[in-house]
Write a protein that holds these residues in place. Structure first.
Motif, PDB file in Angstrom:
ATOM      1  N   ASP A 190       0.813  -1.227   0.000  1.00  0.00           N
ATOM      2  CA  ASP A 190       0.000   0.000   0.000  1.00  0.00           C
ATOM      3  C   ASP A 190       0.843   1.273   0.000  1.00  0.00           C
ATOM      4  O   ASP A 190       0.322   2.360  -0.259  1.00  0.00           O
ATOM      5  CB  ASP A 190      -0.913   0.032   1.230  1.00  0.00           C
ATOM      6  N   GLY A 270      -3.753   4.632  -1.999  1.00  0.00           N
ATOM      7  CA  GLY A 270      -5.166   4.960  -1.828  1.00  0.00           C
ATOM      8  C   GLY A 270      -5.402   6.329  -1.219  1.00  0.00           C
ATOM      9  O   GLY A 270      -6.506   6.615  -0.750  1.00  0.00           O
ATOM     10  N   GLN A 272      -3.768   7.535   1.447  1.00  0.00           N
ATOM     11  CA  GLN A 272      -3.442   7.559   2.878  1.00  0.00           C
ATOM     12  C   GLN A 272      -2.245   8.483   3.127  1.00  0.00           C
ATOM     13  O   GLN A 272      -1.343   8.591   2.300  1.00  0.00           O
ATOM     14  CB  GLN A 272      -3.122   6.151   3.385  1.00  0.00           C
ATOM     15  N   GLY A 294      -6.821   8.248   6.299  1.00  0.00           N
ATOM     16  CA  GLY A 294      -7.150   7.139   5.406  1.00  0.00           C
ATOM     17  C   GLY A 294      -6.707   5.767   5.881  1.00  0.00           C
ATOM     18  O   GLY A 294      -7.009   4.775   5.211  1.00  0.00           O
TER      19      GLY A 294
END
Length: 329
Positions: A190, A270, A272, A294
């Protein structure tokens, strides 16, 4: 030897044999296996109503865990969250522990079994006190492990009878082991970008174009410079996956005297965002996390008003500079 002498010897031998058999019978009765009933049979119905747990391990400061609503906290650590899995495992073991064998009921043997109230460190029992909602407190004494198998010698506080149970109870003796030590658990896949800003002004920026690119690139890499190996920068990102602290304290208790040696920011694919700083206090390194956006609660567990001491190797991984990543000429 005359008949009388021979008869006397036979009588003595017979008496010795009878005495030995009687002794063996008594020993077998004393150590006879019992039906494997629950050790805490009387408490089975309300073990789940536990409200507090006190641990006193020989040679260690006492530890207390309390229930606050749906949460478990360590009061001496400013109500920091407790490690719920450690507590859940202990309660499950207490509920499932079964009697294997009745041992001595003579208190003079307690020290040898590690079940004494007083004495040397190897003689004293680990003491537990369980407090329940609407039920009497329960005191437990945990002694040495069984010589064979995985059992443990135990007794109830105020009782001399020692029991061998069928499992060892894992009761961490240190306060640190009862804290929820998670700082962050951000999946490596991520993380898109990390920027490290050192106190001396040097900046190191690591990024990936997309999640399919496994290794992080270094923006400051220039000219003929080469990384020591293709994934040399990855260790900074992997630090944030499964990061745990060595100690923790409220920010107002730490009282940093110097500016941070490092400020950093992390962003994800995403959207964050996470910001933080690393301080050096004496020979120790302390991490603080500020703004976050996030992330799930389990991905960033650290509190913004707390400081977290890192091990030296963790701090060194976070404080990477460009020269640390380059191949040696």
């Amino acid at each position: 030897m005359g008949k009388k002498g021979l008869s006397a010897l036979l009588v003595i031998a017979l008496l010795c044999a009878l005495g030995y058999l009687a002794l063996r019978h008594d020993q077998q009765q004393a150590a006879a296996p019992v039906e494997q009933a629950p050790w805490l049979a009387a408490q089975q119905d309300y073990l789940g109503s536990l409200q507090a747990l006190d641990i006193e391990a020989p040679g260690q400061p006492p530890v207390r865990i309390e229930r606050h609503g749906e949460d478990w906290v360590v009061p001496a650590k400013a109500d920091y969250p407790a490690a719920r899995q450690v507590l859940a495992d202990l309660l499950r073991a207490l509920r499932e522990a079964r009697k294997v064998e009745a041992k001595t009921a003579n208190a003079q043997w307690h020290a040898r079994l590690g079940l004494a109230e007083q004495g040397a460190e190897g003689e004293q029992a680990l003491r537990l006190k369980l407090q329940f909602d609407g039920h009497p407190d329960l005191g437990l004494r945990l002694g040495k492990a069984a010589q064979q198998g995985t059992g443990q010698l135990v007794r109830l506080a105020g009782e001399d009878q020692v029991w061998l149970i069928d499992r060892q109870l894992n009761v961490p003796p240190r306060e640190l082991d009862w804290l929820d030590r998670r700082i962050s658990d951000i999946p490596y896949t991520d993380i898109q970008r990390i920027e490290l800003r050192h106190a001396d002004g040097e900046v190191l920026t690591l990024n990936r174009a997309d999640a399919k690119q496994y290794n992080f690139a270094v923006e400051q890499l220039a000219g003929t410079q080469k990384l020591a190996f293709e994934g040399a920068a990855n260790s900074v990102a992997t630090l944030f996956s499964g990061l745990q602290f060595a100690d923790a304290a409220p920010l107002d208790q730490v009282g940093f005297k110097q500016p941070p040696v490092l400020r950093f920011s992390l962003s994800g694919f995403g959207g964050q965002k996470l910001a933080g700083a690393l301080y050096r206090q004496g020979e120790q390194y302390w991490l603080t996390l500020g703004a976050r956006e996030g992330f799930k609660v389990e991905e960033v567990s650290a509190r913004p008003d707390w400081a977290y001491r890192l091990d030296a190797d963790q701090a060194q991984r976070l404080m990477k500079k460009l020269r640390d990543l380059l191949a040696k000429s």
